[in-house]
Design an enzyme around this catalytic site. Structure first.
Site, mmCIF file in Angstrom:
data_model
loop_
_atom_site.group_PDB
_atom_site.id
_atom_site.type_symbol
_atom_site.label_atom_id
_atom_site.label_comp_id
_atom_site.label_asym_id
_atom_site.label_seq_id
_atom_site.Cartn_x
_atom_site.Cartn_y
_atom_site.Cartn_z
ATOM 1 N N LYS A 1 0.823 -1.209 0.000
ATOM 2 C CA LYS A 1 0.000 0.000 0.000
ATOM 3 C C LYS A 1 0.866 1.272 0.000
ATOM 4 O O LYS A 1 0.442 2.302 -0.491
ATOM 5 C CB LYS A 1 -0.927 0.035 1.229
ATOM 6 C CG LYS A 1 -1.785 -1.221 1.437
ATOM 7 C CD LYS A 1 -2.960 -1.253 0.514
ATOM 8 C CE LYS A 1 -4.068 -2.243 0.876
ATOM 9 N NZ LYS A 1 -3.738 -3.625 1.114
HETATM 10 C C1 LIG Z 1 -4.431 -4.767 0.736
HETATM 11 C C2 LIG Z 1 -3.647 -6.024 0.683
HETATM 12 C C3 LIG Z 1 -3.951 -7.038 -0.236
HETATM 13 C C4 LIG Z 1 -5.147 -6.970 -1.128
HETATM 14 O O1 LIG Z 1 -5.010 -5.987 -2.126
HETATM 15 P P1 LIG Z 1 -6.320 -5.472 -2.885
HETATM 16 O O2 LIG Z 1 -5.812 -4.367 -3.746
HETATM 17 O O3 LIG Z 1 -7.275 -5.019 -1.850
HETATM 18 O O4 LIG Z 1 -6.843 -6.630 -3.668
HETATM 19 C C5 LIG Z 1 -3.116 -8.150 -0.270
HETATM 20 N N1 LIG Z 1 -2.077 -8.269 0.563
HETATM 21 C C6 LIG Z 1 -1.756 -7.325 1.460
HETATM 22 C C7 LIG Z 1 -0.615 -7.535 2.369
HETATM 23 C C8 LIG Z 1 -2.530 -6.161 1.555
HETATM 24 O O5 LIG Z 1 -2.214 -5.224 2.439
#
Ligand SMILES: *Cc1c(COP(=O)(O)O)cnc(C)c1O
Length: 462
Positions: A112
């Protein structure tokens, strides 16, 4: 470049407005009026360039003339200077045709950060130019909140309220939010699951009075700038493995489908992608949809990959819209019905269009642990449970040609799960160690949109 709503009933807006608004007024999500293109030659010339330069080139196609090129480049350089690896997103080889893209070298140790660091710089730039402030309300399944708090803490034109499902995220995830001491940060532990938090967010964003009063904004992956920022590493990793001269495939641990949809964006821009394998845990709404054409919510199960404990994948609305040839009214009807508890039957032609690029695979808890164990014993790599879900999916559904597995979090973010699966505790980078002794600051709140709205108003002094 102008942005239209997936529900077809909002006026088109520019890039900056789409970024600041998050959700369109008709409840839909913004997508560009048309997909910008790179030729194979333009893609080939990106090879070997620094990550920030590729990011600026991709972002530039979406920002159009709203943000000067030099400012975009400066923003990208600054965002990625916060990463602790010079490649920003390094590749690690696991097998002849399987590569891990380490997306966790940012401040909160999850992918993120890649989008959030950039979004924070971008917001700062446009808010300052417009002489405005904003209040970000954020719903997190664990990692978005930490990344958002890390990115926006201390920024004078932004207040941020991070909502997380109480008791359903890891301690390290929580501490990335709750140990921030800056005045512009608040954390709310909501008595509910992530889907509840997300529904509260959507209600708040759909309230024009609140929006006006506090300058409400969203940084969840419904924000199109995040999706664009995430499409960049599809380019850089594919280029490193021979694109555009040969297609590269991806395996993506998925929850809200932001990361998966970012791959679609890269594909539509001209990057040759063989397949995107959408890997889910027991919360398999996406994998089921690609298999059966029925987008139907199940009950949320708690797993060791909590960032994917989601049964309503916001960004699926964008793919649906594209796959029904951008029929706004049909998309509006389908997703309004979904919000009211009905399921969505994807029309056969639309499903066929989706599954030309996407496939889905579900991994249970035992297989997730097994994948962590195997990664360590076969390659010496310690992977987190989310990444393990994708590795396991790829084992059962191997692709052809090189495949990049998106490693979405650092294993130290989920030490208990990694230790239980492998017998070894992951070593924690300094950034995670530093959180351990700090006092935490958050408030518990009932799962009630009106209460959250009142809290946001009070915080914003509105
Ligand atoms: C947010 C997240 C995901 C999922 O990603 P999306 O874009 O919501 O599909 C997978 N792994 C981790 C560690 C995350 O923080």
């Amino acid at each position: 470049m102008r942005y239209i709503s997936t529900r077809g009933a909002s006026p088109p807006v520019g890039f900056v407005d789409a970024v600041l608004a998050g959700l369109a007024p008709d409840g839909g999500l913004y997508v560009p009026e048309s997909w910008p293109q790179f030729s194979a030659g333009e893609i080939a010339r990106m090879a070997g360039r620094p990550y920030a330069e590729v990011a600026a080139a991709v972002l530039g196609r979406f920002a159009g003339d709203e943000i000067p090129e030099a400012d975009l480049l400066a923003m990208c350089r600054q965002a990625y200077a916060a990463f602790d690896h010079p490649a920003v997103v390094p590749l690690v080889q696991l097998a002849p045709d399987i590569f891990l893209a380490e997306l966790f070298h940012g401040p909160s140790l999850a992918f993120k950060d890649v989008a959030m660091q950039l979004l924070a710089g971008l917001s700062d730039f446009v808010l300052e130019r417009a002489g405005r402030t904003q209040t970000i309300l954020c719903a997190t399944s664990g990692d978005t909140g930490g990344a958002a708090v890390e990115a926006f803490r201390g920024r004078s034109n932004t207040r941020i309220v991070a909502m997380f499902p109480e008791g359903r995220i890891s301690e390290v995830q929580r501490r990335f939010m709750t140990t921030a001491t800056e005045d512009n940060v608040r954390c709310l532990a909501v008595a509910g699951d992530f889907d509840t938090c997300q529904a509260i967010l959507k209600t708040a964003l759909g309230d024009p009075v609140l929006q006006q009063a506090v300058g409400l904004s969203a940084v969840n992956s419904i924000n199109f700038a995040r999706i664009v920022a995430q499409s960049v590493y599809y380019f850089t990793t594919a280029l490193a493995l021979g694109a555009p001269h040969r297609p590269v495939s991806f395996a993506v641990p998925s929850g809200n489908f932001g990361d998966g949809f970012a791959g679609y964006v890269a594909y539509r821009m001209g990057l040759p992608i063989g397949r995107i394998l959408i890997a889910t845990n027991a919360n398999d709404i996406l994998a089921r949809t690609f298999r059966t054409g029925l987008y139907a919510r199940g009950t949320v199960a708690e797993t060791q990959s909590p960032a994917m404990d989601i049964q309503s994948a916001s960004n699926f609305e964008r793919l649906f819209f594209e796959s029904v040839d951008r029929d706004g009214p049909a998309t509006a009807e389908a997703f309004r019905g979904f919000a009211e508890g009905r399921s969505i039957s994807v029309p056969p032609q639309a499903l066929e269009a989706m599954t030309r690029l996407f496939a889905g695979e579900t991994t249970d808890e035992a297989a997730t642990s097994e994948a962590m164990r195997l990664a360590l014993s076969e390659t010496g790599e310690t992977v987190d449970p989310h990444t393990a879900v994708a590795l396991s999916a790829l084992r059962r559904s191997p692709g052809t040609g090189p495949t990049v597995v998106l490693a979405t979090a650092h294993p130290a973010k989920f030490p208990e799960a990694v230790l239980a699966a492998t017998g070894h505790a992951p070593s924690a980078p300094e950034r995670a160690q530093a959180l351990a002794g700090r006092p935490e600051r958050y408030e518990s709140i009932a799962a009630d949109a009106a209460l959250v709205s009142a809290y946001v108003r009070a915080f914003a002094g509105a």
